[in-house]
Each structure stands twice: as C-alpha cells, then as structure tokens.
Design a protein around this motif. Structure first.
Motif: not given
Length: 326
Positions: A18-21, A37-40, A43-45, A285-288
């Motif tokens: 999440l932090g890379r960008p 920022i609330e999520g990715y 495009d390819t986390p 969070p499952g989406e992460w």
C-alpha cells in the motif's frame, strides 16, 4: 498465536504494498493527488524489499534457530545474497553497503559500519524476530542486535530493537500503550530513537483529526537536511505515531502510516506488522490480502517462493521451541 503471527506478516506485506506509491512524498502531496489513500492505488500492488528482507530474516531464524547470531546471519547473506546476478531491485542503501562489505571479507560488526548504518533497513525486517520471541522482550532485543550487526550500527540497531520488542509484546495481545512502552524501554533512554518514540507518543494524541496529527508528526520527526527519508529514528517514530493513532485497528493503522508519506512503504510495513500482531489475521482487510503472496524474489532471489503465511506458522513453532531462551 498462529493468527497473530499471520496477522503480523500479512500486515507487513500489505503495508509495504500500500505504501510503495506514496514513498518519498509529503502528506500534502499525497492529499493533493489522492485525497486520503484508502486502499491500493497501484494497478498491481506488490511488496518490495521490506517484505523480502523480512523473509530473509525469517529464513535465517528457521535455519539456525537457537544458534541464530550475527555470524550465522552473515554466513547466510554470503551464501545466498552476495554475488546475486542482476542486482538488487529496490534494495536499500544500508543493505547494499553491508553486502559490499561482506563481499570484501568484512564480518559483523564491521560489515554494518558504513555511512548508512542508521537507516530503517533493520527495523523493516525484524518482525519475524518478534514472532519467534513472542512474549520474551529480552530475547527479541538480543536477536535484533545480532541480525542488525550484519548491516547496521548505532541508531539503526536501536530502531530495529524497538520494533522487535513491540512485535514480541503485541504477540501476547497487549494493549497498544504497552506495546509502545516496550519499544521505548528496549532502547537507550538518551538515544535519538527513544526521543522520536516519545515524540510519537505525544503527537499521536494531540488531535482527533489524523491530518493534523500527520502534519505535526512529519514536522517534528522528519529530517529535512538529509537526502532521503529512510533514517531509522524518523521512520520508526512515524510508524509508532500511526500505531498509537490507530489504537489497535489494523486498517486505520496501516492507512495512517501510508498517508504519512516519507519512507511510506517501510513505515506502513512496520506499523502493519505491529498492528497485525496485536489483532491477528482476521483483522487484516480481506481485499488487501492478494498482496500477501508467495515472494517473487524481485530484490532477493533467496526469498523466491517463500509463502509469508506458511513462514508465520513455522515461526510459531520456533517460538514454542525458544521458550525460556534468554
């Protein structure tokens, strides 16, 4: 125990991805580009050297177990890291300097004595030590110093000891204030790292508005006259600001860390490791979770194919084996 171990490494990996960008950015720049920022936002986390160096430390722990030492870690680095073809994509300055020193025949602590020995490169990789030393802060502090001697010195080692101690206590289900207290107590009281941890504790409760806290934390902790944002005391101070403000909530803690910018992937990886250890895998969070993948070995070929969740389980078994070790 397994849930906390998995939560720790998952929190580290998703924080990294999440932090890379946002790496190298200031909070105001992040707000101007993305709001919060609330999520990715990539495009390819995917995680980076933070995740792979943590897996390298885990590999050394699982191979050497109670015999884990600066010497055995240096041997592993020489055997499986030094001389890697194709370079080290995304590798940090401290690790590159240590690798060069090892290749020249220097051993710890000499291998960790270089111009970038106070980076956050140790702190980003010691979460597996906290898992293996669950509940045993003296052991976590000692093992972090052993690992750190290969690549760091001084404040770089202190910051790693603070993070390892925090994870070791978080693995017991301790409250956030006790986790941060363990980190502070793990380092010399007159160290730069300790001062930054005290600033984090003060700043995190200075306002209920995270944007206000974030600006204050960066203003107080960031070293503006240094050419990069990876100084260990600064990064660890910012990570614990995020942990305290998140108050045990994994999502909030990691997002707080990401939106601080600076060395955002490392700050979020450290904060995520602590929060994940406190709350367990079910709180991530499952989406992460797709970013918690088998390591591709982009930076370190030696970690290619390692599964963070399987490694977490093996570290739990090691923790049981190390009970009573000082």
């Amino acid at each position: 125990m397994r849930s906390r171990a998995r939560g720790c490494l998952a929190g580290l990996a998703v924080g990294d991805a999440l932090g890379r960008p946002a790496e190298g950015m200031e909070p105001a720049e992040i707000a101007a580009r993305w709001g919060r920022i609330e999520g990715y936002v990539a495009d390819t986390p995917l995680g980076s050297d933070d995740t792979e160096y943590a897996l390298l430390t885990a590999k050394a722990l699982l191979r050497h177990r109670a015999s884990f030492s600066a010497e055995t870690v240096a041997d592993l680095w020489r055997e499986e890291v030094c001389g890697q073809e194709g370079g080290f994509v995304g590798g940090g300055f401290s690790e590159m300097a240590a690798i060069r020193n090892l290749e020249r025949g220097h051993r710890p602590p000499r291998s960790g004595q270089h111009a970038h020995s106070w980076s956050d490169g140790l702190a980003m990789r010691v979460a597996p030590i906290g898992i293996a030393a669950a509940g045993n802060v003296p052991l976590a502090v000692r093992l972090a110093a052993e690992d750190g001697a290969v690549s760091h010195a001084g404040e770089g080692i202190y910051a790693g000891q603070a993070l390892a101690a925090a994870v070791a206590i978080a693995m017991t289900g301790a409250a956030v204030v006790d986790v941060v207290a363990a980190a502070i107590e793990a380092v010399p009281a007159d160290s730069w790292t300790a001062r930054c941890l005290h600033v984090a504790a003060e700043t995190a409760v200075s306002s209920p508005d995270w944007s206000v806290v974030a600006r204050a934390a960066v203003d107080r902790l960031a070293v503006r006259d240094y050419y990069w944002a990876d100084l260990a005391p600064e990064a660890v101070g910012l990570a614990f600001t995020a942990v305290l403000a998140g108050d045990g909530d994994v999502r909030e803690t990691i997002l707080n860390a990401v939106n601080l910018g600076r060395d955002a992937d490392t700050i979020a990886a450290m904060a995520g490791a602590v929060a994940g250890a406190m709350a367990g895998i079910g709180a991530v969070p499952g989406e992460w979770l797709p970013a918690v993948a088998v390591a591709p070995g982009v930076c370190l070929r030696a970690t290619r194919g390692m599964d963070p969740m399987a490694i977490a389980d093996e570290l739990c078994d090691l923790a049981a084996e190390l009970q009573g070790v000082s």
